[in-house]
Design a protein around this motif. Sequence first.
Motif, PDB file in Angstrom:
ATOM      1  N   THR A  72       1.143  10.775 -10.537  1.00 13.61           N
ATOM      2  CA  THR A  72       0.016   9.996 -10.005  1.00 13.61           C
ATOM      3  C   THR A  72      -1.129  10.008 -11.009  1.00 13.61           C
ATOM      4  O   THR A  72      -1.191  10.852 -11.909  1.00 13.61           O
ATOM      5  CB  THR A  72      -0.473  10.560  -8.671  1.00 13.61           C
ATOM      6  OG1 THR A  72      -0.992  11.882  -8.877  1.00 13.61           O
ATOM      7  CG2 THR A  72       0.658  10.606  -7.656  1.00 13.61           C
ATOM      8  N   PRO A  75      -7.876   8.050  -9.057  1.00  4.78           N
ATOM      9  CA  PRO A  75      -8.036   6.908  -8.142  1.00  4.78           C
ATOM     10  C   PRO A  75      -8.457   5.610  -8.846  1.00  4.78           C
ATOM     11  O   PRO A  75      -7.941   4.533  -8.511  1.00  4.78           O
ATOM     12  CB  PRO A  75      -9.114   7.389  -7.165  1.00  4.78           C
ATOM     13  CG  PRO A  75      -8.999   8.874  -7.179  1.00  4.78           C
ATOM     14  CD  PRO A  75      -8.609   9.242  -8.577  1.00  4.78           C
ATOM     15  N   GLU A  78      -5.383   4.269 -10.609  1.00  4.74           N
ATOM     16  CA  GLU A  78      -4.417   3.743  -9.646  1.00  4.74           C
ATOM     17  C   GLU A  78      -4.851   2.380  -9.119  1.00  4.74           C
ATOM     18  O   GLU A  78      -4.030   1.460  -8.984  1.00  4.74           O
ATOM     19  CB  GLU A  78      -4.241   4.721  -8.480  1.00  4.74           C
ATOM     20  CG  GLU A  78      -3.517   6.010  -8.823  1.00  4.74           C
ATOM     21  CD  GLU A  78      -2.008   5.846  -8.936  1.00  4.74           C
ATOM     22  OE1 GLU A  78      -1.530   4.691  -8.949  1.00  4.74           O
ATOM     23  OE2 GLU A  78      -1.320   6.871  -9.030  1.00  4.74           O
TER      24      GLU A  78
END
Length: 205
Positions: A72, A75, A78
């Motif tokens: 991942t 934020p 992403e």
Amino acid sequence: MEGATSNSPAVLVKAPIRVAAICGSLRKGSCNRGLIRAAIEISSKSIDGMIIEYTDISSLPFLNTDLEVDGTYPPEVEAFRDKIRRADGILFASPEYNYSVSGPLKNAIDWGSRPPNVWADKAAALVSAAGGSGGNRQQYHIRQIGVFLDLHFINKPEFFLRRPLAPPQKCDRDGNLIDEEIREKLKEVLLSLYAFTLRLQGKSK
């Protein structure tokens, strides 16, 4: 059912293509950002079936793989990658820094290239506003980068806006495009991107 028969032709609703527009300059009064604003206006008013959305890269951290945790990303990264992933095409508008790609744009490109590469198999177009060169050298560098990314750039028309030091200016002090001839050339780029995107998707114009 009333009003429907077995012989009724199927009605196909063609979804608009979505283009993520990225500016390589973080300056609010950048003419390159003005090119994106003009592109959004042109597409909304005169190119049916094309939606251009500005994609901000100013909040992206410097690429650092230490920020990747269990596949991942931060934020902000992403969110950026998701916008590129959902786009059908890409519009790059960027100045030229030292004969090459601006730092913010290269950083955004690199984040998007992290696995899985979200740039792959998308149509793309390049426009630039810069000094004497109009940004042609950085455009060719982006094209080289695009080979690895599997981005598919339109070849014609090319768009290099050379910004003169003396009047008449092409952009005002806020970066807004004020030259109608240049707006028409920008529209030609957008129409080419639109047609090429449909071709890549196997759809007729």
